[in-house]
Design a protein around this motif. Sequence first.
Motif, mmCIF file in Angstrom:
data_model
loop_
_atom_site.group_PDB
_atom_site.id
_atom_site.type_symbol
_atom_site.label_atom_id
_atom_site.label_comp_id
_atom_site.label_asym_id
_atom_site.label_seq_id
_atom_site.Cartn_x
_atom_site.Cartn_y
_atom_site.Cartn_z
ATOM 1 N N ARG A 238 0.826 -1.212 0.000
ATOM 2 C CA ARG A 238 0.000 0.000 0.000
ATOM 3 C C ARG A 238 0.863 1.266 0.000
ATOM 4 N NH1 ARG A 238 -1.964 0.253 4.696
ATOM 5 N NH2 ARG A 238 -3.817 1.542 4.343
ATOM 6 N N THR A 239 2.002 1.200 -0.619
ATOM 7 C CA THR A 239 2.919 2.335 -0.606
ATOM 8 C C THR A 239 2.510 3.397 -1.631
ATOM 9 O OG1 THR A 239 4.404 1.277 -2.189
ATOM 10 C CG2 THR A 239 4.845 0.910 0.162
ATOM 11 N N VAL A 240 2.917 4.618 -1.342
ATOM 12 C CA VAL A 240 2.722 5.755 -2.240
ATOM 13 C C VAL A 240 4.088 6.382 -2.474
ATOM 14 C CG1 VAL A 240 1.725 8.061 -2.445
ATOM 15 C CG2 VAL A 240 0.344 6.180 -1.522
ATOM 16 N N THR A 241 4.416 6.642 -3.713
ATOM 17 C CA THR A 241 5.754 7.118 -4.077
ATOM 18 C C THR A 241 5.883 8.629 -3.874
ATOM 19 O OG1 THR A 241 6.021 5.361 -5.710
ATOM 20 C CG2 THR A 241 7.425 7.297 -5.965
ATOM 21 N N ILE A 242 7.006 9.053 -3.275
ATOM 22 C CA ILE A 242 7.373 10.467 -3.290
ATOM 23 C C ILE A 242 8.042 10.716 -4.634
ATOM 24 C CG2 ILE A 242 8.709 12.299 -2.199
ATOM 25 C CD1 ILE A 242 8.525 10.813 0.433
ATOM 26 N N ALA A 243 7.253 11.212 -5.582
ATOM 27 C CA ALA A 243 7.743 11.365 -6.950
ATOM 28 C C ALA A 243 8.663 12.566 -7.096
ATOM 29 C CB ALA A 243 6.562 11.498 -7.906
ATOM 30 N N GLY A 244 8.429 13.601 -6.307
ATOM 31 C CA GLY A 244 9.253 14.803 -6.373
ATOM 32 C C GLY A 244 9.044 15.633 -5.130
ATOM 33 N N GLN A 245 10.049 16.402 -4.770
ATOM 34 C CA GLN A 245 9.941 17.245 -3.584
ATOM 35 C C GLN A 245 10.912 18.406 -3.704
ATOM 36 O OE1 GLN A 245 10.935 15.504 0.332
ATOM 37 N NE2 GLN A 245 8.909 16.159 1.026
ATOM 38 N N GLY A 246 10.444 19.584 -3.347
ATOM 39 C CA GLY A 246 11.300 20.753 -3.359
ATOM 40 C C GLY A 246 11.120 21.562 -2.088
ATOM 41 N N LEU A 247 12.223 22.057 -1.560
ATOM 42 C CA LEU A 247 12.199 22.977 -0.425
ATOM 43 C C LEU A 247 12.922 24.239 -0.850
ATOM 44 C CD1 LEU A 247 12.932 22.149 3.321
ATOM 45 C CD2 LEU A 247 13.646 24.282 2.279
ATOM 46 N N ALA A 248 12.283 25.381 -0.630
ATOM 47 C CA ALA A 248 12.890 26.659 -1.011
ATOM 48 C C ALA A 248 12.736 27.663 0.119
ATOM 49 C CB ALA A 248 12.241 27.211 -2.279
ATOM 50 N N THR A 249 13.709 28.544 0.225
ATOM 51 C CA THR A 249 13.604 29.691 1.114
ATOM 52 C C THR A 249 13.559 30.955 0.263
ATOM 53 O OG1 THR A 249 16.011 29.751 1.393
ATOM 54 C CG2 THR A 249 14.759 28.500 3.005
ATOM 55 N N MET A 268 8.694 31.717 -3.115
ATOM 56 C CA MET A 268 9.172 30.459 -2.532
ATOM 57 C C MET A 268 8.360 29.290 -3.067
ATOM 58 S SD MET A 268 10.172 30.918 1.491
ATOM 59 C CE MET A 268 8.548 31.416 2.047
ATOM 60 N N THR A 269 7.041 29.470 -3.132
ATOM 61 C CA THR A 269 6.163 28.412 -3.630
ATOM 62 C C THR A 269 6.483 28.075 -5.080
ATOM 63 O OG1 THR A 269 4.368 28.925 -2.100
ATOM 64 C CG2 THR A 269 3.757 27.859 -4.172
ATOM 65 N N ARG A 270 6.673 29.104 -5.882
ATOM 66 C CA ARG A 270 6.991 28.872 -7.292
ATOM 67 C C ARG A 270 8.301 28.099 -7.442
ATOM 68 N NH1 ARG A 270 7.611 34.221 -10.538
ATOM 69 N NH2 ARG A 270 9.503 34.264 -9.260
ATOM 70 N N LYS A 271 9.319 28.505 -6.673
ATOM 71 C CA LYS A 271 10.625 27.845 -6.774
ATOM 72 C C LYS A 271 10.563 26.397 -6.275
ATOM 73 C CE LYS A 271 13.926 29.317 -7.974
ATOM 74 N NZ LYS A 271 14.612 29.234 -9.300
ATOM 75 N N ALA A 272 9.911 26.186 -5.119
ATOM 76 C CA ALA A 272 9.810 24.823 -4.575
ATOM 77 C C ALA A 272 9.041 23.911 -5.519
ATOM 78 C CB ALA A 272 9.154 24.850 -3.202
ATOM 79 N N SER A 273 7.975 24.439 -6.125
ATOM 80 C CA SER A 273 7.177 23.608 -7.036
ATOM 81 C C SER A 273 7.948 23.294 -8.307
ATOM 82 C CB SER A 273 5.847 24.292 -7.361
ATOM 83 O OG SER A 273 6.027 25.493 -8.091
ATOM 84 N N GLU A 274 8.730 24.236 -8.804
ATOM 85 C CA GLU A 274 9.545 23.962 -9.989
ATOM 86 C C GLU A 274 10.514 22.815 -9.714
ATOM 87 O OE1 GLU A 274 11.369 27.710 -10.752
ATOM 88 O OE2 GLU A 274 9.633 28.533 -11.844
ATOM 89 N N GLU A 305 -1.899 29.679 -7.861
ATOM 90 C CA GLU A 305 -1.293 30.268 -9.052
ATOM 91 C C GLU A 305 0.226 30.089 -9.039
ATOM 92 O OE1 GLU A 305 -2.731 34.202 -9.944
ATOM 93 O OE2 GLU A 305 -4.814 33.641 -9.543
ATOM 94 N N ALA A 306 0.861 30.271 -7.874
ATOM 95 C CA ALA A 306 2.307 30.080 -7.774
ATOM 96 C C ALA A 306 2.698 28.633 -8.084
ATOM 97 C CB ALA A 306 2.794 30.466 -6.383
ATOM 98 N N LEU A 307 1.819 27.694 -7.773
ATOM 99 C CA LEU A 307 2.060 26.277 -8.039
ATOM 100 C C LEU A 307 1.844 25.918 -9.515
ATOM 101 C CD1 LEU A 307 0.266 24.873 -4.877
ATOM 102 C CD2 LEU A 307 2.711 24.633 -5.362
ATOM 103 N N GLY A 308 1.336 26.860 -10.284
ATOM 104 C CA GLY A 308 1.085 26.607 -11.700
ATOM 105 C C GLY A 308 -0.200 25.862 -11.970
ATOM 106 N N LEU A 309 -1.035 25.693 -10.954
ATOM 107 C CA LEU A 309 -2.283 24.960 -11.122
ATOM 108 C C LEU A 309 -3.349 25.802 -11.804
ATOM 109 C CD1 LEU A 309 -2.325 23.413 -7.538
ATOM 110 C CD2 LEU A 309 -1.682 22.244 -9.652
ATOM 111 N N VAL A 310 -3.198 27.110 -11.696
ATOM 112 C CA VAL A 310 -4.142 28.071 -12.259
ATOM 113 C C VAL A 310 -3.326 29.180 -12.915
ATOM 114 C CG1 VAL A 310 -6.042 29.656 -11.723
ATOM 115 C CG2 VAL A 310 -5.758 27.573 -10.378
ATOM 116 N N PRO A 311 -3.731 29.690 -14.073
ATOM 117 C CA PRO A 311 -2.986 30.799 -14.685
ATOM 118 C C PRO A 311 -2.984 32.024 -13.775
ATOM 119 C CG PRO A 311 -4.569 29.856 -16.234
ATOM 120 C CD PRO A 311 -4.872 29.257 -14.903
#
Length: 393
Positions: A238-249, A268-274, A305-311
């Motif tokens: 029942r595992t779930v993969t950590i496909a990607g992760q970013g931490l930004a300051t 910070m959100t934009r950079k971490a999500s990238e 919006e910073a996450l790129g989910l919405v224009p």
Amino acid sequence: MSAKTVIAGVGMIPFSKPGKSKSYDEMAEEAVRLALADAGIDYSEVGQAYAGYVFGDSCSGQAGLYRVGLTSVPIINVNNNCATGSSALFLARQAIEAGAVDVALAVGFEMMLPGVPAGGWTDRKAPSFVLEREAEAIQGRFDNVPMAAQLFGGAGVEYQRKYGMKNETFAQISVKARRHAKLNPLAVFREPITLDDVLASPSFFGPITRLQCCPPTCGAAAAIVVSADYAKSKGLKRTVTIAGQGLATDGQSFLDAKSMMTLVGYDMTRKASERAYKMAGIGPGDVNVVELHDCFTANEVISQEALGLVPEGGSEKFILDGDNTYGGRLVVNPSGGLLSKGHPLGATGLAQISELVSQLRGECGERQVTGAKVGLQHNVGLGGACVVTLLSV
């Protein structure tokens, strides 16, 4: 990533109002035991543990984990403001990725007092002094308004000036949050509210009213992170993969942009999500379900919006079209989010992870997001740190 990392188990206790919870060490123990049971792993298998909390004395993590067992496991205490829980997960994931251990534990917990959170020291300046100085230079200072409301409310005002979003649209986010939380037995506020209720509640700053602010909360959540090879060797299904992760300051834009949206974490959100998208090899269009940091309604707007989910500038249409809820393009905060599930600072990031793991496993019952395969978690702490995690099945 050099090694595939998966989440084998999660645990979360019901969140509660201040004064209604167990002690912090008891809450931490309970969440960890739930996560271990969910994973089917004994505590003796844990090679490293990361314990996150914001308000508490040094080695509070040991106080909680010693209740689970005395195994001499390395225990590292983590404090990254509101991004603490997901920062603990970030460190646990790195330990697995580096091959240091096969099993790592991340736990977050918090006992909060009623009212506006206050710093613990009176003989030194707060770590947020630069943030507050920059905010005052942009919009002035309002001594009768809590600082967090000034910051996030000011970001809402800036967003309105740029894109013309109506007060009512901000308020709709709180209505949606309560509607989602109604289906979550672990949430603090599960009673539905109306748009009129939100707009009639006391005004805090700009478009933000009291019902658009997250409550102080107590609670705990935990995750067991393992290597894919370990999961295979133990037959964990029942595992779930950590496909990607970013931490930004914060970057230089924190000082140069002269923007309230930037001060509360947009960049910070934009950079971490990238970083997270690049690591996962996917984009925002692949995401099905989101748990993002809606400490105030304005932050849900600017974060999606910073996450790129919405224009950019597209949040009002996204909200009014119902694309942020069941039957829409994405389900944002099916747990009820910080606004309704609650926001025990150190536990929040791992509570978001717990919800997403349950969603991707298809275990959420009435609040299940149909066909969820990719989940995005977003957790921001001013001061500052932001973590974005992409999970997949």
